[in-house]
Write a protein that holds these residues in place. Structure first.
Motif, PDB file in Angstrom:
ATOM      1  N   ASP A 272      13.490 -17.263  41.064  1.00 61.39           N
ATOM      2  CA  ASP A 272      12.218 -17.803  41.571  1.00 61.39           C
ATOM      3  C   ASP A 272      11.057 -16.886  41.198  1.00 61.39           C
ATOM      4  O   ASP A 272       9.954 -17.351  40.899  1.00 61.39           O
TER       5      ASP A 272
ATOM      6  N   ASN B 152       7.895 -17.956  38.586  1.00 67.37           N
ATOM      7  CA  ASN B 152       6.484 -17.774  38.931  1.00 67.37           C
ATOM      8  C   ASN B 152       5.743 -17.031  37.826  1.00 67.37           C
ATOM      9  O   ASN B 152       4.619 -17.402  37.436  1.00 67.37           O
TER      10      ASN B 152
ATOM     11  N   GLU C  92       5.385 -19.172  34.609  1.00 70.69           N
ATOM     12  CA  GLU C  92       4.308 -20.161  34.711  1.00 70.69           C
ATOM     13  C   GLU C  92       2.965 -19.523  34.348  1.00 70.69           C
ATOM     14  O   GLU C  92       2.151 -20.113  33.621  1.00 70.69           O
TER      15      GLU C  92
END
Length: 449
Positions: free
Chosen positions: A421, A425, A428
């Motif tokens: 995760d 992040n 992105e």
């Protein structure tokens, strides 16, 4: 009233005595304290040779010690030399133990100090000492492995090659896309050779692993300290090539306090990685320098590093870092690396179970245990292969530890790694920047289930 002859004689004798004591006092004022003032050469037998020390004494106290000559095994003597500042602080060798692994050289140093001329003129007999393991796990050497926070973008250069018995050295240089002479990142790493004598460090990267602590305890300096010194020089001075030093003295090769330890001008690196610097880092960097001023590169480097914070906004003691190298011509990712780097000090790490990994990273650490029941390095190597094959930055569901299997016996995984995760992040953020720069093709997100 006239003095008696007896009284006169007593006064005369007393006067002579006082004058004598006064004269002795003046003479001894030069040697007040434990030792005789001055610069002294003292020596004693080590394991293989006579160890000659130069000791400076001022007001009866030792103020400096240097090794003038020895023919001991260099790495072992370097370890034994760690006693010198302790002897100065202690004003003598008394009560100081030998260094483990360098007992004979240690005793040579301590015995030589024992032979310093004493103010009392009494030379005590030297009694050999053994090594005593240091208590506790506190480590006094300091260095920082923290990456530069924020976004870093530039032109990418990389070289790697094996050297000296098979160690793998690698050098990354990133330059300003608007000015090829502006070095914005220099990073050297090395992996132990496949047949390394300590199995624990075979093929293990040294930069952010336990290797630095092992090296530090053995030689008094961590491997990474030399690399960091050189990297700082390269970035601050935009300097990638180094000329041979005609005044180099090989006898000073591993001395911690002396200049000219390497065969290049303008370099003063701590001992511990001199072979790596001379035989790998500098030659690799020279190749990159030639390429920068020759064919150049079309590859672009993107890095994002940020501190991970908890729900209260406090740093957890872990810094996440994602690196992507892209080819703008094909708009493909050619290299990817994600890591979570632990703080430089134990106190900065909130999770008590992770404090022991300070100054290490999840990828490089030998002992770090990923809760998802698979090696963190295996996860990241799989990510790199996935992206090099043209896979999406975001569709990672087929990679290790991306799902909750609930069955360790059947699949080897117990749950999804929380690191994915964090990676997504950062991916992105870098993706948006690379798309804005027009250097990468579209990467689709997986369909929502």
């Amino acid at each position: 009233m006239a003095m008696s002859n007896k009284l006169k004689k007593t006064i005369i004798v007393s006067s002579i005595g006082l004058a004598t004591l006064s004269a002795l006092g003046c003479a001894s004022s030069l040697t007040q304290g434990k030792y005789v003032d001055g610069t002294h050469l003292v020596q004693a037998k080590g394991k293989k040779s006579q160890i000659v020390l130069e000791v400076k004494v001022d007001q009866g106290k030792i103020v400096d010690i240097k090794t003038k000559s020895h023919k001991e095994t260099e790495s072992l003597y370097l370890n034994a030399e760690r006693l010198l500042p302790r002897i100065v602080a202690n004003n003598g060798h008394e009560g100081i133990d030998a260094v483990s692994g360098a007992t004979y050289s240690s005793n040579g140093i301590l015995k030589a100090v024992n032979d310093l001329p004493r103010a009392s003129s009494v030379q005590p007999e030297y009694v050999a000492v053994g090594a005593k393991e240091e208590q506790g796990d506190d480590f006094k050497l300091k260095w920082s492995i923290q990456p530069k926070l924020g976004l870093l973008v530039g032109d990418y250069y990389y070289e790697e090659a094996r050297f000296r018995q098979g160690h793998m050295g690698s050098m990354t240089i990133v330059t300003n896309s608007q000015d090829r002479n502006d070095v914005i990142l220099a990073e050297f790493n090395e992996s132990g050779r496949p047949n390394y004598y300590t199995r624990l460090y075979q093929d293990v990267p040294k930069r952010m692993s336990e290797y630095n602590f092992s090296m530090g305890k053995k030689k008094g300096t961590a491997w990474v300290q030399s690399a960091l010194t050189m990297e700082k020089l390269m970035v601050e001075q935009d300097k990638l090539t180094f000329e041979p030093n005609p005044n180099h003295d090989p006898k000073l090769a591993n001395k911690l306090k002396e200049p000219n330890r390497l065969k290049y001008l303008g370099i003063d690196v701590v001992a511990g990685a001199s072979n790596s610097i001379q035989q790998s880092m500098i030659p690799l960097t020279a190749k990159i320098h030639h390429k920068i001023h020759g064919e150049g590169t079309r590859l672009k480097f993107y890095q994002l590093a940020e501190k991970l914070v908890n729900e209260k906004g406090r740093w957890t003691g872990i810094t996440a870092m994602l690196r992507l190298v892209v080819d703008p011509a094909s708009k493909q990712i050619i290299k990817a690396h994600f890591d979570e780097i632990f703080a430089d000090e134990k106190a900065q790490i909130q999770d008590a179970s992770l404090k022991k990994f300070y100054r290490q990273s999840k990828y490089d650490s030998i002992n770090y245990s990923e809760p998802a029941r698979i090696g963190f390095n295996v996860m990241i190597d799989a990510l790199n292969a996935h992206l090099q094959a043209g896979g999406s930055l975001f569709d990672i569901n087929d990679l290790p530890a991306t799902g909750d299997s609930g069955n360790y016996a059947a699949t080897g995984f117990t749950k999804r790694s929380s690191s994915w995760d964090i990676y997504l992040n950062q991916a992105e953020q870098l993706y948006k920047k690379m798309r804005l720069d027009g250097v990468i093709a579209e990467h689709k997100h997986p369909a929502a289930k």
